[in-house]
Enzyme design. Structure first.
Site, PDB file in Angstrom:
ATOM      1  N   ASP A  93     -50.632  18.095 -25.708  1.00  0.00           N
ATOM      2  CA  ASP A  93     -51.564  19.171 -25.599  1.00  0.00           C
ATOM      3  C   ASP A  93     -52.609  18.889 -26.708  1.00  0.00           C
ATOM      4  O   ASP A  93     -52.258  17.953 -27.692  1.00  0.00           O
ATOM      5  CB  ASP A  93     -50.991  20.439 -25.794  1.00  0.00           C
ATOM      6  CG  ASP A  93     -50.843  21.070 -26.974  1.00  0.00           C
ATOM      7  OD1 ASP A  93     -50.730  20.335 -28.066  1.00  0.00           O
ATOM      8  OD2 ASP A  93     -50.339  22.289 -27.005  1.00  0.00           O
ATOM      9  N   ASP A 267     -45.349  22.426 -17.479  1.00  0.00           N
ATOM     10  CA  ASP A 267     -44.684  22.423 -18.828  1.00  0.00           C
ATOM     11  C   ASP A 267     -44.525  23.892 -19.081  1.00  0.00           C
ATOM     12  O   ASP A 267     -45.178  24.771 -18.492  1.00  0.00           O
ATOM     13  CB  ASP A 267     -45.670  21.700 -19.850  1.00  0.00           C
ATOM     14  CG  ASP A 267     -46.529  22.628 -20.379  1.00  0.00           C
ATOM     15  OD1 ASP A 267     -46.416  23.394 -21.473  1.00  0.00           O
ATOM     16  OD2 ASP A 267     -47.619  22.479 -19.730  1.00  0.00           O
ATOM     17  N   CYS A 305     -23.803  22.695 -10.924  1.00  0.00           N
ATOM     18  CA  CYS A 305     -24.545  22.094 -11.816  1.00  0.00           C
ATOM     19  C   CYS A 305     -23.629  21.150 -12.513  1.00  0.00           C
ATOM     20  O   CYS A 305     -22.510  21.231 -12.685  1.00  0.00           O
ATOM     21  CB  CYS A 305     -25.089  23.207 -12.892  1.00  0.00           C
ATOM     22  SG  CYS A 305     -25.808  22.341 -14.096  1.00  0.00           S
ATOM     23  N   CYS A 307     -23.975  19.674 -15.615  1.00  0.00           N
ATOM     24  CA  CYS A 307     -24.313  19.739 -16.853  1.00  0.00           C
ATOM     25  C   CYS A 307     -22.869  19.942 -17.759  1.00  0.00           C
ATOM     26  O   CYS A 307     -22.072  20.532 -17.210  1.00  0.00           O
ATOM     27  CB  CYS A 307     -25.601  20.620 -17.348  1.00  0.00           C
ATOM     28  SG  CYS A 307     -24.818  22.221 -17.822  1.00  0.00           S
ATOM     29  N   CYS A 310     -21.728  23.376 -18.005  1.00  0.00           N
ATOM     30  CA  CYS A 310     -21.174  24.068 -16.591  1.00  0.00           C
ATOM     31  C   CYS A 310     -19.739  23.123 -16.272  1.00  0.00           C
ATOM     32  O   CYS A 310     -18.867  23.808 -15.752  1.00  0.00           O
ATOM     33  CB  CYS A 310     -21.989  23.995 -15.270  1.00  0.00           C
ATOM     34  SG  CYS A 310     -23.564  25.030 -15.499  1.00  0.00           S
ATOM     35  N   HIS A 336     -28.183  23.169 -20.307  1.00  0.00           N
ATOM     36  CA  HIS A 336     -28.130  23.835 -18.784  1.00  0.00           C
ATOM     37  C   HIS A 336     -29.378  24.115 -18.300  1.00  0.00           C
ATOM     38  O   HIS A 336     -29.798  23.650 -17.024  1.00  0.00           O
ATOM     39  CB  HIS A 336     -27.148  24.962 -18.866  1.00  0.00           C
ATOM     40  CG  HIS A 336     -27.375  25.516 -17.464  1.00  0.00           C
ATOM     41  ND1 HIS A 336     -26.807  25.167 -16.264  1.00  0.00           N
ATOM     42  CD2 HIS A 336     -27.997  26.559 -17.011  1.00  0.00           C
ATOM     43  CE1 HIS A 336     -27.283  25.758 -15.146  1.00  0.00           C
ATOM     44  NE2 HIS A 336     -27.932  26.819 -15.643  1.00  0.00           N
TER      45      HIS A 336
HETATM   46 ZN   LIG Z   1     -25.118  23.525 -16.104  1.00  0.00          ZN
END
Ligand SMILES: [Zn+2]
Length: 376
Positions: A93, A267, A305, A307, A310, A336
């Protein structure tokens, strides 16, 4: 060899676009979400773990980096990509928004903004030319024009004065910007909630010629309905063949609605900041892991999910980490949340390709209603 970032449109569904942005440091599939790496760090995450969530581009903050450690220091150390070990695309930015929101004793003049650092009170000057020079020193792929972020609410006369100043500054940014292959300069449309001002601002930037076009001055308290109304008025005035970036947005349903209106880049600090306050975005809505209902829950945060948080941990454990204020809690929840946002963007891209965006949006909205925290 092109002198800017290359953008191609691969598919469309209504006003929504499935695109590809090619920069000097890699390719970004759009619509895309950019995690925020304020002080050369996406908080609580290693860069390689940010990339593993599916994020392809991150945002850096000119204001924070110019104050600490300084743009010249980063340039001496090989530029921001090397300094923070993020080899992928970076957008910075311009510093305009943080000067307005963080700095003390700021004075805005035609030349630029004089302000005192929120860190140590030292005095600094940020002009369009200096902002561009800093972003060159950082070596980012996408440079943002320096603008005045119009406060909200603003009367029409004030919004007009502010927008016109930003357009004069945009011309100075373009003159100071040094084109390089795979790099680009994005202009920022201002004009608050006034359609005529937004359209004049967009026309001024198109006349100037930018590599991409951002919509600024939103997500400042105007609400989702007004934000979408501004996008309905503004996005059609932007060149179809250039990327469109909605700055500082937002919640999952803000993103879905903006994609449906032709936005390609986003963003927001929300997924990372929420990860540090025990809030998680899931396919079952937004969850507050401090809530007692999670204390004995052996299920993962989000069964769909992939990730690490998870796959390996229960809601009960994440609840415990939040209550015990263990550092691992923000690390796992940030991972996550960034994965959730990356998956949301991938879902949007696939839905556009299949011409099924309306159904995807309806399903996402229905799931958002199931959480601990209302979606809007
Ligand atoms: Zn997750």
């Amino acid at each position: 060899m092109t002198s800017d970032v290359a953008f191609s449109l691969l598919a469309r569904d209504g006003a929504a676009r499935r695109g590809r942005l090619v920069t000097a440091h890699g390719t970004v599939e759009t619509p895309a979400f950019m995690p925020v790496g304020t002080s050369a760090s996406v908080k609580a995450m290693r860069p390689e773990d940010v990339a593993a969530t599916g994020a392809e581009i991150i945002l850096a903050n000119t204001y924070h980096l110019m104050l600490r450690p300084g743009a010249e220091r980063i340039a001496e150390l090989g530029g921001l990509h090397r300094f923070m070990n993020w080899p992928g695309p970076i957008l910075s930015d311009s510093g305009g928004f943080q000067v307005m929101s963080l700095a003390k004793l700021r004075q805005i003049e035609e030349t630029g903004v004089t302000f005192r650092s929120h860190l140590d009170g030292s005095q600094h000057v940020l002009t369009p030319e200096r902002s561009i020079a800093i972003q060159h020193l950082l070596g980012v792929d996408i440079t943002m024009a320096f603008d005045e972020c119009t406060p909200f609410p603003a009367a029409e006369e004030e919004a007009q004065r502010s927008m016109e100043l930003s357009m004069r500054w945009a011309a100075r940014c373009k003159a100071a910007y040094r084109p390089r292959p795979g790099h680009g300069l994005f202009g920022i449309v201002q004009g608050s909630i006034y359609p005529a001002l937004r359209q004049r601002s967009a026309a001024a930037l198109v006349e100037l010629g930018c590599d991409g076009y951002a919509v600024g001055g939103l997500a400042v308290g105007e609400g989702q309905e007004r934000m979408f109304a501004v996008l309905d008025e503004t996005v059609p005035a932007l060149p179809v063949d250039r990327p469109h970036y909605l700055m500082g947005v937002g919640k999952p349903l803000d993103i879905v609605g903006a994609v449906r209106r032709g936005i390609d880049l986003f963003d927001c600090v929300l997924p990372t900041r929420s990860g540090r306050t025990a809030q998680a975005f899931t396919r079952g809505g937004t969850v507050n892991l401090r809530n007692a209902r999670h204390a004995a829950d052996p299920r993962p945060l989000d069964a769909e999910c992939g990730c690490g948080a998870c796959r390996h941990y229960s809601r009960a454990y994440l609840h415990h980490l939040a209550r015990a204020e263990e550092i691992l809690g923000p690390m796992l929840l940030t991972e996550h949340n960034l994965r959730y946002y990356a998956d949301l963007m991938a879902g949007l891209r696939q839905a556009i390709e299949r011409g099924a965006l309306a159904a995807f949006a309806a399903e996402t909205a229905a799931r958002e209603e199931e959480g601990d925290i209302p979606p809007r």
